[in-house]
Structures are given as C-alpha cells and as structure tokens.
Design a protein around this motif. Sequence first.
Motif, short mmCIF file in Angstrom:
data_model
loop_
_atom_site.label_atom_id
_atom_site.label_comp_id
_atom_site.label_asym_id
_atom_site.label_seq_id
_atom_site.Cartn_x
_atom_site.Cartn_y
_atom_site.Cartn_z
N ARG A 198 0.65 -1.21 -0.05
CA ARG A 198 0.04 0.08 -0.16
C ARG A 198 0.96 1.14 0.01
N GLU A 199 1.59 1.07 0.92
CA GLU A 199 2.83 2.40 0.83
C GLU A 199 3.35 2.78 -0.59
N LEU A 200 3.84 1.90 -1.22
CA LEU A 200 4.48 1.65 -2.63
C LEU A 200 3.40 2.51 -3.32
N ASP A 201 2.20 1.77 -3.28
CA ASP A 201 1.10 2.42 -4.24
C ASP A 201 0.68 3.64 -4.08
N LEU A 202 0.96 4.09 -2.59
CA LEU A 202 0.46 5.52 -2.34
C LEU A 202 1.76 6.43 -2.83
N VAL A 203 2.61 6.12 -2.77
CA VAL A 203 3.66 6.91 -3.14
C VAL A 203 3.64 7.32 -4.74
N ARG A 204 3.06 6.18 -5.31
CA ARG A 204 3.05 6.45 -6.65
C ARG A 204 1.93 7.28 -6.97
N THR A 205 0.91 7.02 -6.33
CA THR A 205 -0.61 7.96 -6.52
C THR A 205 0.11 9.60 -6.23
N LEU A 206 0.68 9.56 -4.93
CA LEU A 206 0.87 10.98 -4.51
C LEU A 206 2.13 11.58 -5.46
N ARG A 207 2.69 10.68 -6.12
CA ARG A 207 3.93 11.39 -7.03
C ARG A 207 2.80 12.27 -8.02
#
Lengths: 347, 347
Positions: free
Chosen positions: A116-125
């Motif tokens: 999830r963290e990785l996904d969130l970082v991608r989204t937030l980018r």
Amino acid sequence: MTDDAVETRRTAPATLHDVAREAGVSLATASRSLNGSTRKVNEEYRQRVLAAAAKLNYSPNLSAQAVARGSTTTVALLVADIADPYFSQMAAGVVREADRERLIVTMAATERDTERELDLVRTLRGQRPRVMILAASRREGDPNNDALEAELRAFESNGGRVAFVSSAAGEFHAVQLDNRAGAEALARELIGLGYRRFAAVTGAEGIRTADERLAGFRAGLEAGGGTLERIVRPAFTRDGGYEGMTQLIEEGLDGIELVFAGNDVMAVGAMSAIRDAGLTPGTDVAVAGFDDIPTVRDVTPPLTTVRIPLEEVGRRALRLALDEPDAVDESPVHTEVVLRESTPRRG
Amino acid sequence: MTDDAVETRRTAPATLHDVAREAGVSLATASRSLNGSTRKVNEEYRQRVLAAAAKLNYSPNLSAQAVARGSTTTVALLVADIADPYFSQMAAGVVREADRERLIVTMAATERDTERELDLVRTLRGQRPRVMILAASRREGDPNNDALEAELRAFESNGGRVAFVSSAAGEFHAVQLDNRAGAEALARELIGLGYRRFAAVTGAEGIRTADERLAGFRAGLEAGGGTLERIVRPAFTRDGGYEGMTQLIEEGLDGIELVFAGNDVMAVGAMSAIRDAGLTPGTDVAVAGFDDIPTVRDVTPPLTTVRIPLEEVGRRALRLALDEPDAVDESPVHTEVVLRESTPRRG
DNA sequence: TTGAAAGCGATACCAA
DNA sequence: TTGGTATCGCTTTCAA
C-alpha cells in the motif's frame, strides 16, 4: 439579456479572465496584481483588480497555477495509522509547520502495508508535491523496499524533496530518532532502580523501530547486569500490547519484574492486560514504554517511558525537506527518559 | 548527441507527450490508453503506450488533469486539532473512505480559531476540492459564521460538496451527532445507578457540542430527579478537564457524587486531577465522559461514556458529500451509553 | 508598466 | 479507432 444578468448565478468559479475583464485590464496585469512576485503594477490598476476579485469572489485555481508555474504548494505525508497518537502528533507538527509556509498537506495511511505504501507513493507522486514525508516505520528486508526507493529517487530527480522519519540515516534525508540510545538509557535507569529481570513486548521482527528499541534495551541491560528473559512479538499496537502481555501472564510471569513495551500504546494495552488478569501494574509487575504520548500521563500508574518530541519531529521533517541541505539540523532528535510511577524503585 | 543521450538524466518528470513520442502514437491515443474512460484503443497501441509509460516512469500530472477535466480528485478536511483523538479517529475514517474512492485527502487544523477556519476554507477553495468536510465544532453566534457560510455557499454553487460533522442539521448536509440525546441517556443511566448530585466540567459557552451535551445531561437529570450543582467551563481539552476538576476540588466537592465531563479527553484529564488531589476517581467521586475514544478503556477505572463511532462518522461524512442526496443516510449517528467502572452503582 | 501570446500538461471534440 | 487541435486557468516571456 446582458452578461451581467447571469453573473450572479454563474455556476463556474470566477477565473482570472473574468477578473481582468471586470477590472478592464489585461490577463497579465490581473495576474501580476493578484499573485505576481515582483509587482510592478500601477497602483490604480491594482486596486481595480483587487476590487474586481473581491466582487467576483475570485479564488485562484491552484491546479492551474501549479501547471503554469511547474510547481505546487503541496506536501504529502505518509503515516502508518492516522488514529495512532504517535502518528497523529507528528502529523499535527507537519501541518502546523506547513501552515506557516502556506503549504497544504495531503495525508495518506499505509495501514502498515508496504505494498500500500508503495502504491500511495506512486499515486501521490502525481500530485507533484514539493515534499514527501514518510513516517511509517521501515521494514527490514521487505520485498517492496527497492521499488519504494526507486520511486523516491525518481521523485527526487524530478526536483521533489523526500524526508523520512526514521531510526537510521539511510539514503534519504531523515529526522533521526535515536531509538537505540533511548532504549539503552531507559534500561540503565531501570537497572538503577533495582530491576534485574525483564521481559519485552514488542512488534514483529523486521519493524525497524521495534528492532532497534529492543536491541538498545538489551544492550542497556547487559551493561548493567539485567537479563531479558522473555520476548513476545505481537502487533505493534495497543491491542498487540494487550495480547502480548496476556500471553506472558498466561505462560507465567515467573519472576519477571518489569515489562518493556516497544511503544506507549502497547504499554498502555499491556497495563490493561495486567489489570484484567487481577494484577496491579507497577506493583506486581512494572511497565515501561517508549514515545511519551499524551495518554501515558493519565493512566494508572503513570507510565515510565522515553520521550520523543513528536510534534517537533513532524515540524523538523518538513524543515528538513524544505531548507537548504547545509542549513539543516541533521542531528538526532533529543530523547529523554521519563521515570514515572509505573516503575517504582525496588526494594 | 541525440535526444536519447540525455533521457536518463532528464530533470523534469516525463509528460504524456514524452510517452506518446516514445510509443510512436499521438497524444490523444496515449491519453486514452492511460487514463481514458471508454477505452476504444487498439490493443497493440495500448500495450505500446503502457510499455512506454512504464519505461519512462510516467505519472500523470494531477494538476494538469484537474485543469483539463475541470475537476479534481481531492477532498479537503478541516478539524480543530489533528492530535486530538476525537478528530484523528474521524480523520482516519475519512481517509479510509477516500482511499476506496481513489480520492486524496488534504487536511488542515483550525486550532479552534474561527478566523483561521475561515481563512483555511478560503485557501482550500483554491484547490477546487470535490468535497469539503468541516469537523471542527461550531461556535454559536460567532462573528465569522456568516462569512463562513457565504464562502461555503459559493463553493457549493461552483459545484463543490460540503459536509459538516455537527450536532444540528443546519443549512448544509451534516453527519448528525445526537449530543443531546446521548447525554440525556447517560444522565438517566447514572440516575439509575443511584447518583443524584452532579457537577459538569465542559467547554466554553458557545461551543455547540459542549452546550448540547450539557443541555441534554441537564434534561436527563431533571427528568430523573438529579441536580446539577456546579458547572465549570475551562478549555474543551485534556488540560481543560484537569484544570476544571482541580478548581472544583479546590472549591470543595461538597457532596458532588459524579462529574460529567464534556468529552473524553476532558474526563481523562479530570481523573488525573482527582488522583493528583489524593482522591480516587470512581470511589471518591465518579466520572463520566463523552465520545468513547480508545484511551478510556485503559485508564483506571475505565471510563463511563457515550460512544460515538468516530471512524464511521468520518466515513459517513465523505459518503454524504459524494453520494446522491436521496441515496444518503441522513439519520443521526447511533450513540450508545457505555457504563464502566468509573461510575459504580451507588449504595 | 502594459498587453499579446506562447507555453504548462493534460482532456476531449471533431474530422478523417 | 486515430490524430490534430482547441481548450482548461494561469504564468511569464517578449514587444510595444
């Protein structure tokens, strides 16, 4: 029917274009009057623009500004769990400091899931935030670590700033929490109070924060002649603390004098477990925690812990990301052992 | 030196344009493959675009999308204090629900200052969020109320959605917390336990939440023959609770059997004050709170309170704003009295 | 100083 | 289906 007739019921927000027209100036002049950096605008025009903006209730479209300027006024914050006081205190610090800088904070929760963290970082980018602050604890040897790092590197190479709140100085800037030293100091103090036989209730192996605190505690004990006789590793949460303590009790405390919990919410849960088992925390078995969240002053007995200035950590994380690298205080955050009644002097 | 030579060290994030060029298709096709709604794109092209995007580590610029689409994927959340468990629990609910909808949450803290709140709403409006959720408590008769309402009206007339978390159904959609009924039910239960003489420690007059809880409590007492003998009104915080209780004790408890605190953090502070005065909460004087924040299970004795499902409130607030008006559950949130040991049966 | 116009990174309409 | 292009709201050259 003129344009004015519909003006009050227009459904779209006023644009800069509207303001310019209303003020009878060009788009450029309106822009310069309202948001311009070095304002070189005739005062009279400026006033007209301001009046028009007020009249139309104009509010600059931040997305459009971001696109035009090529940079946003956004800070992205990742925590494990927003409702956990450890993180919410830090978040409060980030938000406060961001506010001072007129930056907007977007917040996301990893729920302790590295994918999830990785996904969130991608989204937030996609937001192109000026800064990304990662406060959720690291997992040693997690399969997603490399991808996360790559993602953050990419973000940095695009001009973004990254700040971790972390126990170790890694490849990124970090507000360093000296978990190890803090736990070691705590252990020494407890030895000084007369304790010798310990157990630990802490998070799963691999959670860096938990591991380092445990290692530090153990080191402190060894230096002082104490023994760490039992370790249980439930979830790194209040309920985990409760369960872990319950397990310890069920298996038999067996001479254990003090239980060190990996963080304060666990310690608080552990104290409830002790009480629910018919024992008295502090008397039958001492308890110590880590973090000094506000709650621990109000439990009974008040909890011995290691203080981290969580709000300040949040503020520093943002400063770290915003300021020039050399203007930044990279020294570890000051931690401090706070002795309270949950660990009375022995004998 | 070709373009390719610098590609790896390019400093700007890849744009859709870059992706299209890399894939050898048009901008439009690239857009459709990546983000398009009804994808009517040749599978082979689609794959080429996807590959190119992956290769370039493309991440769509949300600001640009927002300006092109005319709408964002943002939710703005206003709370009084992020570190207060009442709000952080609610925030966790909002963030969780937002995540399900692939929406991003931006968070701000009013710090209980209505002028700040107004400023924040103005600033956040610039984001053009899909939704604004206002969770900080209302102040009766505050001079900024009208301006705030006007601002929110404007936001709505521009297509934005507003959701309050509030005690009363006002001019905007709101997740309604029935503070009055909850407090009244609590009072009845306490009467049933044998209590007759009460005091209240609650927030300043004008804080709607505080006022309504007090009114409900009073009504419940009157119905049951109890008397509310003293009221103190410190800050609506943990420290306020501590101070208020201290004041009560210094002035002389004088037969007061139970102190009702306007919320749980106050109650927890009050319990510490009782203990610091050498008395025992629950025994020498009973305590009850409101909210059922997680902490209150872990204080001693565990606190009697009125449960609000705070996480759910957060989720509902977002649903309320997102869903069609007629699909929405506008019924007040279910509250429930939770009796614990801080209010033992009397006599 | 001011304004016209060229972007910024995307979407979506309109022909082809 | 595909691609060209106008458009979104704003900033910022560049001439005038």
